[in-house]
Design an enzyme around this catalytic site. Structure first.
Site, PDB file in Angstrom:
ATOM      1  CB  SER A  43      22.871  52.597  61.501  1.00  0.00           C
ATOM      2  OG  SER A  43      24.186  51.822  61.026  1.00  0.00           O
ATOM      3  CG  ASP A  81      23.954  53.019  54.035  1.00  0.00           C
ATOM      4  OD1 ASP A  81      23.416  52.298  53.034  1.00  0.00           O
ATOM      5  OD2 ASP A  81      23.531  52.698  55.295  1.00  0.00           O
ATOM      6  CD  GLU A 111      17.550  53.550  53.662  1.00  0.00           C
ATOM      7  OE1 GLU A 111      16.180  54.371  53.625  1.00  0.00           O
ATOM      8  OE2 GLU A 111      18.149  53.736  54.662  1.00  0.00           O
ATOM      9  CD  GLU A 172      16.382  48.403  57.851  1.00  0.00           C
ATOM     10  OE1 GLU A 172      17.223  48.684  57.089  1.00  0.00           O
ATOM     11  OE2 GLU A 172      16.569  48.581  58.909  1.00  0.00           O
TER      12      GLU A 172
HETATM   13  O1  KIV Z   1      22.856  51.919  57.922  1.00  0.00           O
HETATM   14  C1  KIV Z   1      22.942  50.809  58.159  1.00  0.00           C
HETATM   15  O2  KIV Z   1      23.240  50.268  59.111  1.00  0.00           O
HETATM   16  C2  KIV Z   1      21.954  49.917  57.173  1.00  0.00           C
HETATM   17  C3  KIV Z   1      21.570  48.301  57.689  1.00  0.00           C
HETATM   18  C4  KIV Z   1      20.328  48.412  58.618  1.00  0.00           C
HETATM   19  C5  KIV Z   1      21.596  47.525  56.776  1.00  0.00           C
HETATM   20  O3  KIV Z   1      21.634  50.550  56.097  1.00  0.00           O
END
Ligand code: KIV
Length: 255
Positions: A43, A81, A111, A172
Site C-alpha cells: 500500500s 509484502d 497475495e 481482506e
Molecule cells: O499493503 C497493505 O497495506 C496490505 C494490507 C491491506 C493488508 O497488504
C-alpha cells in the site's frame, strides 16, 4: 519484547493481534512495541508513492522502505509484502523472499498462491498469507466473497495456504460471516482488514487510521485522527510566520 512466530500463533483465541502498516523510520519509532506486527505493505504504492494501484511497486521500493522501518522498529515483528511480479514462479519467489529477509524482514507476505507459500515455507521462510481481495491482481477493488461459490473458493484457498505452511493469514474485504467462518476453520490466526470483528487480529493502513491519505477512505478504516488537517494548519501557520517575518525569532537565529 519482539514477538516470534510461535508467540503470534499462540495468541489465537487468547488475545487479539494488532497490526499496522508502516513505511518509514519515524513512523516505525512511533509504533514500535505498541502493535504485535508491523507490515511494510505495498500500500506504500498508494499512500506514499501516489500510484493508483499497488502493482507498480518494485522490489527496490520494498527493500528501501523495509530498511528504513527496520532502523526504527527494534521491538516489533516485521512482515514485508512481496511486490507484484516478484513471485511469478517458485524460483523468483524464493530468491526475492530471501532478499527481503536479508534486508531485515522477519516474514514475507505474497497475495494468494498457496503453491508459492509452500515453496517459501519449505525453504525456511516465514510466510503470512493473504486471501479475499488481492489488490495486486484484482480487476477492481471492493468486497469479494458475497456469492456462495466465490465464498467457498476463498475458504478452500485459506485452507490450502494454512496447509502450505503460512503462520498467519490476512483476509481482506470479505463479508464478516465469511471472516468468522475462516477464523473458526483455521488453526493459524487470521488478521482482518474489512473482514469483520471475529478475526483473530486486525490490520489497518496507518495513513488511513491517522487521516493522512487524501484519495479515498474505506468504510472499514476507523480514522483515529485527522492528521492531514493538522498538517495543513501547521503549514499555513509556518507560511504566515515566514511572510510576516516572525520566523525565525531571536532565539532561533544561530549566533
Ligand atoms: O499493503 C497493505 O497495506 C496490505 C494490507 C491491506 C493488508 O497488504
Amino acid at each position: 519484547m519482539k514477538k516470534t512466530v510461535e508467540d503470534i500463533k499462540a495468541m489465537k483465541k487468547k488475545e487479539k493481534i494488532a497490526v499496522l502498516t508502516c513505511y518509514d523510520y519515524s513512523f516505525a519509532k512511533a509504533m514500535d512495541g505498541d502493535v504485535e506486527v508491523i507490515l511494510v505493505g505495498d500500500s506504500l504504492g498508494n499512500v506514499v508513492l501516489g500510484y493508483e494501484r499497488t502493482k507498480h511497486v518494485t522490489m527496490e521500493d520494498m527493500i528501501r522502505h523495509l530498511d528504513a522501518v527496520k532502523r526504527g522498529a527494534k521491538e516489533t515483528f516485521i512482515v514485508v509484502d512481496m511486490p507484484f511480479g516478484s513471485y511469478d514462479n517458485k524460483k523468483d519467489a524464493v530468491e526475492n523472499a530471501r532478499k527481503l529477509i536479508n534486508a531485515g524482514a522477519d516474514a514475507v507476505k505474497p497475495e494468494g498462491r498457496a503453491e508459492i507459500v509452500k515453496v517459501l515455507a519449505d525453504n525456511g521462510i516465514k510466510v503470512m498469507g493473504h486471501i479475499g481481495l488481492l489488490p495486486q491482481s484484482a480487476k477492481k477493488l471492493g468486497m469479494v466473497g458475497k456469492e456462495k461459490k466465490e465464498a467457498e473458493s476463498i475458504i478452500e484457498e485459506a485452507k490450502k495456504i494454512e496447509e502450505a505452511g503460512a503462520f498467519s493469514l490476512v483476509i481482506e474485504s470479505i463479508p464478516s460471516s465469511l471472516g468468522e467462518e475462516i477464523t473458526n476453520t483455521l488453526e493459524i490466526p487470521t488478521i482482518g482488514i474489512g473482514a469483520g470483528n471475529r478475526c483473530d487480529g486486525q490490520v489497518l493502513v496507518s495513513y488511513d487510521m491517522l487521516g493522512l491519505f487524501p484519495d479515498f477512505k474505506p468504510k472499514f478504516a476507523r480514522q483515529y485522527m485527522n492528521l492531514k488537517e493538522d498538517i495543513k494548519k501547521a503549514i499555513s501557520l509556518y507560511s504566515k510566520d515566514v511572510k510576516e517575518g516572525k520566523f525565525p525569532s531571536k532565539e532561533e537565529i544561530p549566533l
